[in-house]
Design an enzyme around this catalytic site. Sequence first.
Site, short mmCIF file in Angstrom:
data_model
loop_
_atom_site.label_atom_id
_atom_site.label_comp_id
_atom_site.label_asym_id
_atom_site.label_seq_id
_atom_site.Cartn_x
_atom_site.Cartn_y
_atom_site.Cartn_z
N GLY A 83 -6.28 -21.80 -48.39
CA GLY A 83 -7.39 -21.27 -47.62
C GLY A 83 -8.76 -21.57 -48.17
N VAL A 125 -4.39 -21.19 -54.54
CA VAL A 125 -3.83 -22.29 -53.75
C VAL A 125 -2.85 -21.79 -52.69
CG1 VAL A 125 -4.18 -24.04 -55.50
CG2 VAL A 125 -2.08 -22.71 -55.53
N LYS A 126 -2.98 -20.55 -52.25
CA LYS A 126 -2.12 -20.04 -51.19
C LYS A 126 -2.83 -20.17 -49.83
CE LYS A 126 1.46 -18.90 -53.62
NZ LYS A 126 1.06 -19.43 -54.91
N THR A 127 -2.03 -20.00 -48.75
CA THR A 127 -2.56 -20.19 -47.40
C THR A 127 -3.77 -19.31 -47.13
OG1 THR A 127 -0.38 -20.83 -46.59
CG2 THR A 127 -1.98 -20.08 -44.94
#
Length: 397
Positions: free
Chosen positions: A3, A185-187
């Site tokens: 995101g 580094v996650k959605t």
Amino acid sequence: MPGFELFGDNERKQVQDVLDSGVLMRYGFDGNRQGHWKAKELEAALAERMQTKHVHLLSSGTAALTVALASAGIGAGDEVIMPTFTFVASFESILAIGAVPILVDVDDTLTLNPKMVEEAITERTKVVMPVHMCGSMADLAALKSTCTKHGLLLLEDACQAIGGSYQGKPLGSIGDLGCFSFDYVKTITCGEGGALITNNELYYENAHKYSDHGHDHLGSDRGAEQHPFLGYNFRISELNAAVGLAQVQRLNEFLEIQKRNYTILREVLSSIPEVTFRRVPEGGVENYSFLNFFLPTEEITRKVYENLGASGVDACFYWYDNNWHYYRKWEHLTNLKSLGKLPQEVVDALPDYTNADFSSSDHWIGRTISCLVKLGWTEDEVHQRAERMAGVIKEVV
């Protein structure tokens, strides 16, 4: 995914609200907040999105897993079944509470093999922890049936799969507890952060107390709160929650972009007979954060992976040699490398992983390449990337 690629004005506004109030802590300082309670707002938004009664934010996905286990009373000597393919946080969270990680093979879903889970259950087993790696889910119907049969807790690690669903229900909401990561580094990201979700009121009450030094959070005077049991500090900050609050409002937008890019890549690679794709359990919908595909042999897969990098195709992963995500490189677990003494229950009960046979997992992971699906790619860039990937694969196979 991730995101942060699309940070914008809303993220900046939410953070500025916190800075303007001067209150960075999620608890207390009511008079100074100017009405801003970012963690509470994010919890409410997640509860609605995940169709669950209770949400509690934590400092990380690892913290969420640790607190989830502790909230259900899991402790010294209890066995927790987990997959050979995951992030190291899975066994870290188990060891943190003195429990014992029991590694079990994955299948063509790249997640826990239900048959192997059944074989691994002992009188000490308390939890089955499927990890929905790379955007897709475990065979939850089979695992839930096994847990019901043996009276076990089903804890979904959905840290990499927010936005995915199974039989119409959001991933994370199907088990007794579900966990998410909102790291960088996650959605959707908070920078650092995580969340625990559950419909079990006792687990929720235990979780919010345990993660804040045992505070019961009753009344309006934090200094007078009671401590019904021992706890630790796994709190999220208002700054991190503010970023997440802006991001969760954009989850559908992110998922649509990921699906578009994923679909373009998959359609091009599908034309290559030697390429097959991970199995998504019937009724499952990925969050499209990774495209995961198999090649015929380990040798071919290694060569394709090397040639993809040499051709300038980034964001592809060969997990078989990855020291964060696959058991083959977990020497610190295998050899119990710890700064301090581990609980004797762990030392006595941990299997000898130096001699373990995980050839079933090797069969799948050794032939897997995962392509991260980025949000920032234009449609033209994705088409170009797909053709470049296909060209590399055809040259090798």
